[in-house]
Motif scaffolding. Structure first.
Motif, mmCIF file in Angstrom:
data_model
loop_
_atom_site.group_PDB
_atom_site.id
_atom_site.type_symbol
_atom_site.label_atom_id
_atom_site.label_comp_id
_atom_site.label_asym_id
_atom_site.label_seq_id
_atom_site.Cartn_x
_atom_site.Cartn_y
_atom_site.Cartn_z
ATOM 1 N N ASP A 154 0.805 -1.236 0.000
ATOM 2 C CA ASP A 154 0.000 0.000 0.000
ATOM 3 C C ASP A 154 0.829 1.273 0.000
ATOM 4 N N ARG A 155 2.022 1.220 0.587
ATOM 5 C CA ARG A 155 2.824 2.451 0.697
ATOM 6 C C ARG A 155 3.644 2.736 -0.555
ATOM 7 N N GLU A 156 3.839 1.707 -1.370
ATOM 8 C CA GLU A 156 4.749 1.865 -2.503
ATOM 9 C C GLU A 156 4.259 2.867 -3.561
ATOM 10 N N PRO A 157 2.951 2.958 -3.874
ATOM 11 C CA PRO A 157 2.533 3.946 -4.879
ATOM 12 C C PRO A 157 2.941 5.374 -4.510
ATOM 13 N N ASP A 158 2.767 5.751 -3.271
ATOM 14 C CA ASP A 158 3.156 7.115 -2.865
ATOM 15 C C ASP A 158 4.671 7.287 -2.949
ATOM 16 N N ARG A 159 5.407 6.282 -2.501
ATOM 17 C CA ARG A 159 6.876 6.390 -2.508
ATOM 18 C C ARG A 159 7.405 6.504 -3.937
ATOM 19 N N ILE A 160 6.879 5.679 -4.824
ATOM 20 C CA ILE A 160 7.384 5.690 -6.200
ATOM 21 C C ILE A 160 6.942 6.972 -6.929
ATOM 22 N N ALA A 161 5.717 7.423 -6.666
ATOM 23 C CA ALA A 161 5.274 8.690 -7.268
ATOM 24 C C ALA A 161 6.172 9.841 -6.805
ATOM 25 N N ALA A 162 6.513 9.828 -5.519
ATOM 26 C CA ALA A 162 7.392 10.894 -4.995
ATOM 27 C C ALA A 162 8.774 10.816 -5.634
ATOM 28 N N THR A 163 9.268 9.607 -5.842
ATOM 29 C CA THR A 163 10.577 9.463 -6.492
ATOM 30 C C THR A 163 10.522 9.976 -7.930
ATOM 31 N N ALA A 164 9.449 9.633 -8.641
ATOM 32 C CA ALA A 164 9.324 10.106 -10.025
ATOM 33 C C ALA A 164 9.301 11.640 -10.072
ATOM 34 N N LEU A 165 8.613 12.246 -9.127
ATOM 35 C CA LEU A 165 8.562 13.717 -9.081
ATOM 36 C C LEU A 165 9.952 14.289 -8.784
ATOM 37 N N GLU A 166 10.667 13.646 -7.870
ATOM 38 C CA GLU A 166 12.027 14.097 -7.542
ATOM 39 C C GLU A 166 12.928 14.009 -8.776
ATOM 40 N N VAL A 167 12.780 12.921 -9.514
ATOM 41 C CA VAL A 167 13.576 12.732 -10.734
ATOM 42 C C VAL A 167 13.248 13.819 -11.755
ATOM 43 N N ALA A 168 11.957 14.088 -11.931
ATOM 44 C CA ALA A 168 11.553 15.115 -12.909
ATOM 45 C C ALA A 168 12.086 16.490 -12.519
ATOM 46 N N ARG A 169 12.050 16.794 -11.244
ATOM 47 C CA ARG A 169 12.559 18.113 -10.808
ATOM 48 C C ARG A 169 14.062 18.211 -11.050
ATOM 49 N N ALA A 170 14.753 17.119 -10.892
ATOM 50 C CA ALA A 170 16.187 17.125 -11.217
ATOM 51 C C ALA A 170 16.382 17.308 -12.717
ATOM 52 N N SER A 171 15.558 16.636 -13.524
ATOM 53 C CA SER A 171 15.656 16.779 -14.982
ATOM 54 C C SER A 171 15.446 18.226 -15.399
ATOM 55 N N ALA A 172 14.544 18.895 -14.709
ATOM 56 C CA ALA A 172 14.176 20.267 -15.105
ATOM 57 C C ALA A 172 15.334 21.247 -14.974
ATOM 58 N N THR A 173 16.389 20.842 -14.263
ATOM 59 C CA THR A 173 17.544 21.733 -14.118
ATOM 60 C C THR A 173 18.445 21.699 -15.350
ATOM 61 N N ALA A 174 18.151 20.826 -16.284
ATOM 62 C CA ALA A 174 19.013 20.720 -17.481
ATOM 63 C C ALA A 174 18.171 20.468 -18.717
ATOM 64 N N ILE A 175 17.182 21.300 -18.941
ATOM 65 C CA ILE A 175 16.429 21.204 -20.196
ATOM 66 C C ILE A 175 16.470 22.550 -20.912
ATOM 67 N N ALA A 176 16.521 22.486 -22.220
ATOM 68 C CA ALA A 176 16.504 23.705 -23.029
ATOM 69 C C ALA A 176 15.083 24.028 -23.480
ATOM 70 N N ARG A 177 14.329 22.994 -23.778
ATOM 71 C CA ARG A 177 12.948 23.202 -24.236
ATOM 72 C C ARG A 177 12.034 22.284 -23.429
ATOM 73 N N PRO A 178 11.002 22.850 -22.809
ATOM 74 C CA PRO A 178 10.091 21.989 -22.055
ATOM 75 C C PRO A 178 9.327 21.029 -22.963
ATOM 76 N N VAL A 179 9.058 19.844 -22.446
ATOM 77 C CA VAL A 179 8.301 18.841 -23.205
ATOM 78 C C VAL A 179 6.849 19.292 -23.337
ATOM 79 N N GLU A 180 6.323 19.186 -24.559
ATOM 80 C CA GLU A 180 4.897 19.430 -24.787
ATOM 81 C C GLU A 180 4.319 18.209 -25.487
#
Lengths: 481, 456
Positions: free
Chosen positions: A70-96
């Motif tokens: 039961d706890r894993e969906p929240d943990r993995i969603a939070a990790t995915a968000l953390e990963v995306a925020r890290a990605s956002a520090t090195a993008i030239a054009r946002p994904v659309e």
């Protein structure tokens, strides 16, 4: 699993994702391998887990887990968000993402006979009866029979409102005979190399293939190759069987028209493409006989599905029309680069643990007219090659070299001597430009290749290819050293 | 050797706890459980921005059961006692449906094969790296490359493997890995750099990016080279691929038994130059791997070619019995594919790359290969393309760049004509999967055949 993927989606959206999708995948597979009179492998695999893909500030993040508590969906969603925020520090054009209606659907691949319902003893017995016949042929060192069965259930939900369940069954089987004489080894397979023929089908496929009925001929051809003359090095007319045309389409049309490669997204690993986005509509890729589609809707193809792994409906897309490049394989992220308002639905991921990529669905060379015999009868002097054995192509998909298991001379419109170690080489648009005939619908078959590699981390994808035999003029054959 | 702590994807106790029920499953005469777990963060960039970014937590447990003289395996991604017990039951059902396997040697008995010590090629700082840490490294790469079109990866991962059996096998090992690659495309030519280590701090991303940018710059103005047989200097990345393929086609005992390996007919013969020693050696400081194989047999260093002479293959229990030799600890997890040399090492020589180049009057320098495949297994004949930096060598100096060549050449023939082996080695991660590594120096090869060329 369904509750779990919804929980992960809700968590990702609540955590700030501007877009999110979650795929839960449950896969059961069975692999049988028989060598001579021994069951060499009998492996049953079960894999289940889920992957969360999010966009935050225009950047992707992905995380996954096989833990289903039961706890894993929240943990993995939070990790995915953390990963995306890290990605956002090195993008030239946002994904659309281009729009796709949020489908709410269930899709099942058709089959007649559930391969998992067939008794294991019967499957093993069938393979052993085939390998026994191959082993009885003098000169055979190894006789191998394989069967690969897969059932994959998946659930896809997205923040756009998509809610899709799919259930896919694939079946495969094949034979391989190895003949050895001193330091020489020759191989012959049936009905195709690398574990045989893969299809979106049930056990009826195995029954239709008649493995025991083709065992002896397969083994005899392997032995005959040992004493056959080598394929000469020359420039000649080349006729390829459908299996080799499959590989030719795969490597020299399928991969170069993947739009992520064209845009440089695979540059460091699989490579790019000699094709540019401005080439659509102009580039002569081949002769007027060359018509190629990406079609995820055809029966029997292991690249068929109802919806791709970002929820886009399966489609049939023209890639090459009368020899002219007219389209690419696209995704919701890349479609706009070629002026499309909709993805043509080729995003696929291996299992639950991978980020979807543009992958071939079923890339098909559309049939022309006539039979294989008709193709051969129009050749005064040439070579007929069958069954793919090796492949290599450059990082832009131009310079290729392919090898086949077996070949025959063509003299005055008829097959002559058997030839061993046949290979041919070429440059993609020149080679397809030399195509002067493609056999007709009666010779057309949807092949499957289960081992297409791409991406980092590496993903192996099952892709299909509808092909019939085809003829090419002025091809360099017999190249090795 | 560092004992693993934080960042372990699974502990030895996790393996034992999850396996206990399966090891005692009724109906099996012997049971073995292999657990493979990993936590991998891989940040991928292209066109000089991050395009994909993944964190993957994966666990697989493989349960092999023996019922009389029949064997089968079932696996699951769920590391719970119930899941493993169910897998054991599915394997028993499959084994009963199978046929007697006269060549199955039984599961390893620890009193026969000995106890395996872990290698623990482990760096805790690497195991606990975050998405933010990886993004920082990518930004450093992009800055150092000064390119508008750079592509590659920065990856950190932690892996743990446990093997336990009802016969008393009890092994556990773990390793970390950090890999970075960089391809710079300046619009006219491309260049390449890469680095791999178990230790994050030993991966110099700026050096990798600068090297890629310099190679690309040097590649401007490339023209077609003339296909033919030449003297070549192969950089370590190119040699690493040849080593991987040598392991694939010829270093395993199953290929010897089936007649496909060069060792089947040439063991004891001189197959390479005197200075060439190729071993499978997980204990080499640049190797990344396990101290045991996937049935818990201690791994040995195996010299497959020593001083240019072909020796013997790597084996597992099954093939060792068939060949009447001691097992070397290389069970791949599949009897179908046979034992595998997952840590090939070409032992270093004494030459610097610059010395090799200076001794070539007319030849080529190859940065790396692309899409290599096998043409003939017994002769180790391969084909593939050069990529990301192929240069003419004239009068001992790197001269003009050339378009990529297709090569068609036997690995053994290349090793036989080797005139010098590099003194510096580099470690390489496998292109697919996370198991194993290759360790390679540069090579000065006397004859290497380029069969054709391409347009870039």
């Amino acid at each position: 699993m369904k509750d779990l993927v919804i929980k992960a989606l809700d968590s990702a959206v609540a955590g700030g994702a501007s877009y999110a999708d979650v795929r839960g995948v449950d896969t059961a597979s069975e692999a049988l391998s028989v060598r001579d009179d021994t069951v060499e492998a009998l492996d049953r695999v079960h894999s289940s887990g889920f992957g969360v893909r999010v966009l935050v500030d225009g950047a992707w993040g992905f995380a996954c887990s096989a833990r289903l508590d039961d706890r894993e969906p929240d943990r993995i969603a939070a990790t995915a968000l953390e990963v995306a925020r890290a990605s956002a520090t090195a993008i030239a054009r946002p994904v659309e993402l281009v729009e796709e209606p949020p489908h709410i659907a269930t899709w099942r691949s058709p089959f007649e006979k559930d391969p998992f319902s067939v008794a294991l003893e019967d499957k093993v017995g069938l393979l052993l009866s085939a390998t026994e016949q191959m082993s009885n042929v003098p000169g055979i060192r190894v006789a191998r029979g394989t069967m690969d069965l897969l059932r994959q259930e998946s659930w896809f939900v997205s923040s756009d409102g998509a809610d899709i369940a799919q259930d896919i069954v694939h079946t495969a089987g094949g034979l391989e005979a190895l003949a050895v004489d001193g330091t020489e080894v020759q191989t012959r397979s049936y009905p195709g190399s690398f574990r045989g023929h893969f299809a979106s089908a049930g056990y009826e496929l195995i029954e239709e293939m008649d493995l025991p009925g083709n065992a002896q001929r397969t083994a005899e051809e392997a032995v005959a190759l040992l004493s056959a003359p080598s394929c000469p090095s020359t420039t000649t007319t080349l006729v390829l069987d459908g299996h080799q045309v499959m590989l030719q389409v795969h490597e020299s049309v399928g991969h170069p028209t993947e739009l992520d490669r064209v845009l440089g997204m695979e540059a460091a690993f699989a490579g790019t493409s000699f094709v540019g986005i401005r080439d659509a509509g102009d580039l002569r890729y081949g002769s007027e006989h060359v018509n190629i589609t990406a079609d995820a809707t055809i029966a029997g193809g292991i690249g068929s599905f109802g919806y791709d792994d970002e929820g886009v409906e399966a489609q049939r897309v023209e890639l090459i029309r009368n020899g002219i490049l007219v389209g690419f394989q696209t995704s919701r992220e890349t479609a706009a680069a070629v002026g499309a308002s909709r993805s043509n639905g080729t995003m696929r991921a291996e299992g639950w643990e991978n980020f979807p990529l543009i992958r071939m669905t079923n890339i098909n060379l559309l049939p022309g007219a006539g039979s294989l015999d008709d193709l051969i009868s129009d050749v005064d002097d040439g070579i007929y090659m069958a069954t793919n054995k090796s492949w290599s192509i450059d990082d832009k998909r131009k310079n290729f070299q392919f090898g086949c298991e077996i070949a025959w001379e063509i003299k005055d419109g008829k097959l002559g001597r058997m030839l061993k170690d046949p290979r041919y080489t070429g440059i993609t648009p020149e080679f397809w430009g030399s195509c002067d005939a493609v056999a007709g619908p009666e010779a057309w078959k949807v092949w499957g290749t289960p081992n297409c590699g791409k991406g980092q981390p590496g993903q192996t994808m099952r892709v299909g290819h509808g092909t019939s035999p085809a003829r090419f003029r002025n091809v360099t054959v017999g190249v090795a050293q | 050797m560092t004992e693993p702590g934080a960042g372990l994807p699974v502990t030895k106790e996790d393996v034992k706890r999850a396996s206990a029920q399966a090891l005692e499953i009724p109906g099996a005469d012997a049971v073995e459980v292999v657990v493979a777990a990993s936590a991998t963060g891989l940040t991928r960039y292209a066109v000089s921005q991050i395009i994909q970014n993944t964190v993957r937590n994966e666990t697989r447990a493989y349960v092999r059961v023996v019922v009389g003289d029949r064997v089968a395996t079932a696996s699951t991604t769920q590391l719970t006692p119930d899941s493993l017990a169910r897998a054991a039951e599915r394997a028993i059902e499959a084994a009963r449906a199978s046929r007697p396997d006269a060549e199955f040697p039984g599961l390893p008995d620890p009193s026969d094969v000995g106890k395996a010590d872990p290698v623990f090629r482990w760096d805790e700082a690497t195991a606990v790296r975050t998405p933010s840490d990886r993004a920082v490294k990518v930004r450093e790469i992009l800055a150092a490359s000064q390119a508008t079109n750079a592509a590659g990866i920065f990856e950190t991962s932690a892996h743990a493997y446990g093997v336990v059996s009802s016969l008393g096998i009890d092994c556990f090992d773990a390793y970390t890995r950090c890999v970075t690659t960089c391809l710079v495309d300046n619009g006219e030519s491309t260049g390449w750099g890469d680095a791999s280590s178990h230790d994050f701090d030993r991966v110099d991303v700026e050096a990798v990016a600068r090297r890629a940018a310099e190679k690309a710059e040097r590649g401007r103005g490339a023209r077609d080279g003339k296909p033919g047989t030449y003297e070549v200097v192969l950089e370590p990345a190119a040699v690493g691929v040849l080593l991987d393929y040598l392991a694939y086609v010829g270093m395993g005992a199953k290929q010897v038994i089936e007649g496909e390996s060069f060792l089947a007919s040439r063991a004891g013969e001189k197959v390479a130059a005197d200075g060439v020693t190729v071993a499978d050696d997980v204990f080499h400081p640049e190797s990344v791997g396990l101290g045991f194989d996937l049935e818990g047999v201690p791994k040995k260093r195996v010299a497959v070619i020593e001083g240019g002479v072909a020796k013997g293959p790597v084996t597992d229990l099954r093939t060792a019995r068939k060949l009447n030799v001691d097992p070397t600890g290389h069970y791949s997890g599949s009897s179908e594919y046979g034992p595998y040399a997952s840590n090939p090492v070409l032992e270093p020589g004494t030459m610097k790359v610059e010395e090799m180049i200076s001794s070539v009057a007319d030849g080529f320098l190859v940065t790396r290969f692309h899409y290599v495949n096998v043409l003939e297994r017994p002769t180790t004949l391969l084909t593939g393309m050069t990529r990301d930096g192929t240069f003419r060598i004239r009068s001992g100096e790197v001269a003009e760049p050339v378009h990529n060549f297709r090569f068609a050449h036997s690995v053994l023939d290349a090793l036989a004509s080797t005139r010098g082996v590099g003194s510096d080695v580099a470690g390489f991660a496998p292109e697919y999967g996370s198991f194993g590594s290759a360790v390679a120096p540069a090579l000065h090869v006397g004859e290497f055949t380029f069969a054709s060329t391409t347009s870039h």
